[in-house]
Design a protein around this motif. Sequence first.
Motif: not given
Length: 83
Positions: A48-63
């Motif tokens: 989802a991050f690679d496809m640009g569906e979520i922002a980097e900040e949200e990605f880092e939190i969830q990751e």
Amino acid sequence: MVLRFLLLPISGPLMGVTWLGEKILEQASTEIDDKENLSKQLLALQLAFDMGEIAEEEFEIQEEALLLAILEAEKQERDETQE
């Protein structure tokens, strides 16, 4: 019925061991499924991050949350095998 009652001293412990084995297998399968599900969620999040569906900040939190959950599952697995 009488035959079952007479064989109870032999079949009872055998049924108990069978039940215990099934419970252990069920618990192990659940733990494996939990780790697999967490890994799949992490992979889906990366996609989802690679496809640009979520922002980097949200990605880092969830990751971070998923990685911590995976580490905790592995720690529990190690603790249970050491017992």
